[in-house]
Design an enzyme around this catalytic site. Structure first.
Site, PDB file in Angstrom:
ATOM      1  N   ASP A 173       0.854  -1.177   0.000  1.00  0.00           N
ATOM      2  CA  ASP A 173       0.000   0.000   0.000  1.00  0.00           C
ATOM      3  C   ASP A 173       0.897   1.237   0.000  1.00  0.00           C
ATOM      4  O   ASP A 173       2.075   1.162   0.374  1.00  0.00           O
ATOM      5  CB  ASP A 173      -0.883  -0.046   1.246  1.00  0.00           C
ATOM      6  CG  ASP A 173      -1.713   1.201   1.436  1.00  0.00           C
ATOM      7  OD1 ASP A 173      -2.330   1.664   0.461  1.00  0.00           O
ATOM      8  OD2 ASP A 173      -1.726   1.733   2.566  1.00  0.00           O
ATOM      9  N   ASP A 183      -0.309   5.059   0.886  1.00  0.00           N
ATOM     10  CA  ASP A 183      -0.593   6.075   1.898  1.00  0.00           C
ATOM     11  C   ASP A 183      -0.514   5.510   3.306  1.00  0.00           C
ATOM     12  O   ASP A 183      -1.098   4.466   3.611  1.00  0.00           O
ATOM     13  CB  ASP A 183      -1.978   6.681   1.667  1.00  0.00           C
ATOM     14  CG  ASP A 183      -2.035   7.502   0.391  1.00  0.00           C
ATOM     15  OD1 ASP A 183      -1.163   8.351   0.193  1.00  0.00           O
ATOM     16  OD2 ASP A 183      -2.960   7.266  -0.429  1.00  0.00           O
ATOM     17  N   ASN A 208      -9.102  -1.460   3.301  1.00  0.00           N
ATOM     18  CA  ASN A 208      -9.043  -1.876   1.902  1.00  0.00           C
ATOM     19  C   ASN A 208      -7.806  -2.721   1.600  1.00  0.00           C
ATOM     20  O   ASN A 208      -7.690  -3.293   0.520  1.00  0.00           O
ATOM     21  CB  ASN A 208      -9.108  -0.661   0.962  1.00  0.00           C
ATOM     22  CG  ASN A 208      -7.958   0.290   1.145  1.00  0.00           C
ATOM     23  OD1 ASN A 208      -7.472   0.484   2.257  1.00  0.00           O
ATOM     24  ND2 ASN A 208      -7.518   0.910   0.066  1.00  0.00           N
ATOM     25  N   ARG A 252     -15.034  11.972  -1.530  1.00  0.00           N
ATOM     26  CA  ARG A 252     -13.889  12.837  -1.213  1.00  0.00           C
ATOM     27  C   ARG A 252     -13.389  13.572  -2.451  1.00  0.00           C
ATOM     28  O   ARG A 252     -13.099  14.765  -2.402  1.00  0.00           O
ATOM     29  CB  ARG A 252     -12.765  11.998  -0.592  1.00  0.00           C
ATOM     30  CG  ARG A 252     -13.027  11.572   0.833  1.00  0.00           C
ATOM     31  CD  ARG A 252     -11.928  10.675   1.355  1.00  0.00           C
ATOM     32  NE  ARG A 252     -11.960   9.361   0.722  1.00  0.00           N
ATOM     33  CZ  ARG A 252     -10.980   8.472   0.780  1.00  0.00           C
ATOM     34  NH1 ARG A 252      -9.864   8.754   1.447  1.00  0.00           N
ATOM     35  NH2 ARG A 252     -11.100   7.297   0.201  1.00  0.00           N
ATOM     36  N   ASP A 290      -2.210  -0.663   5.836  1.00  0.00           N
ATOM     37  CA  ASP A 290      -2.685  -0.176   7.129  1.00  0.00           C
ATOM     38  C   ASP A 290      -4.190  -0.037   7.231  1.00  0.00           C
ATOM     39  O   ASP A 290      -4.718   0.124   8.336  1.00  0.00           O
ATOM     40  CB  ASP A 290      -2.062   1.190   7.429  1.00  0.00           C
ATOM     41  CG  ASP A 290      -2.669   2.299   6.584  1.00  0.00           C
ATOM     42  OD1 ASP A 290      -3.195   3.265   7.158  1.00  0.00           O
ATOM     43  OD2 ASP A 290      -2.627   2.196   5.347  1.00  0.00           O
TER      44      ASP A 290
END
Length: 297
Positions: free
Chosen positions: A88, A90, A247, A133, A244
């Protein structure tokens, strides 16, 4: 021995006393526990063991550590060196949520960050949360993307993780629910072999507030793990996935070594392994790499 328990702490924070306490805890449960093998002085050590399941060893180690800033990862000793990394981006490979930071230039950071938090903890559907978003960013100039990138920092240990695994023949793939504008730059900076993410739609130099289809979500991350493994003829047991947020959970569960890195509680509680204190070098120590094996990008 059949299994190995790896203890990792921030540099300089792993004491011989902590390692000895964990070894004693394993022995008290009837396990055979070999002598510690230090992978990095005062930072990482392996304890080989038999007679307990990895989950039991993890639990015993955490009790013995009594809240110390030490991570414990128990697994089979065979096949611990992985040939595929899916990571991942971010809050994993970079230190921030790039969408939240981008929203700051539109004056809606707190609102977007609140939605992000709920999506990452599994409270909201990721696709719906992403669409909502991004809609708040409609009209934002492309220059805001560049400014966000300039302020984006790499997670400690990320460069070493990718460089070392690549040097030992592993394929490294960045897979993110974020955006290609950032993943292509992170991949280039760190040496990932490929990246996959979402694409922000832009017209006349401004964000439209929409994302191109198909949207990369939780299912797509799992599919990416399976596709990349199959493409190299690898069983999933030869893969490592780290993330983290909610998803990331399916790919983390499916990988041979799935790591929840400084993760949301829903991910940390469900992942087979978790890293809460050390940096991303912990994923190298978990594979048996020694300090002298670690490459620097």
């Amino acid at each position: 021995m059949q299994h190995v328990l790896t203890l990792v702490a921030p540099k300089g924070a792993l004491s011989k006393q902590s390692v000895s306490a964990v070894r004693a805890a394993l022995q008290n449960l009837g396990a055979g526990a070999g002598s510690p093998d230090w992978l990095a002085p005062d930072e990482a050590a392996d304890i080989p063991f038999d007679g307990l399941a990895p989950e039991q060893a993890d639990s015993a180690a955490r009790r013995a550590l009594e809240g110390a800033a030490v991570d414990a990862i128990a697994q089979s000793a065979e096949g611990r060196r992985k040939k595929l990394l899916l990571a991942d981006m971010d809050s994993t490979v970079v230190t921030t949520e790039t969408l939240d930071e981008l929203a700051g230039f539109a004056g809606v950071k707190e609102r977007v960050a609140s939605i992000t938090e709920r999506a990452m903890t599994g409270e909201l559907n990721f696709r719906q949360a992403l669409t909502e978003r991004v809609a708040l960013l409609a009209g934002l100039p492309v220059s805001a993307l560049e400014r966000t990138w300039e302020a984006t920092a790499v997670m400690p240990g990320a460069a070493e993780l990718v460089a070392t695994m690549s040097a030992h023949g592993a394929r490294c793939v960045l897979v993110s629910g974020g955006f290609t504008f950032f993943t292509e730059r992170v991949a280039a900076r760190l040496g990932f072999h490929a990246h996959q993410s979402n694409t922000l739609l832009i017209e006349d130099g401004r964000l439209t507030g929409r994302v191109a289809e198909p949207i990369l979500d939780r299912d797509a991350k799992l599919a990416a793990l399976k596709r990349n493994a199959a493409g190299r003829g690898l069983p999933l047991s030869a893969t490592l996935a780290v993330g983290d947020g909610a998803n990331d959970l399916d790919m983390v569960r499916a990988a041979g070594l799935g790591v929840a890195f400084r993760a949301k509680p829903v991910v940390a509680s469900a992942a087979r392994a978790r890293v809460e204190h050390a940096d991303l070098r912990a994923l190298l120590f978990a594979q048996g790499f020694r300090a002298e094996d670690i490459a620097h990008a």
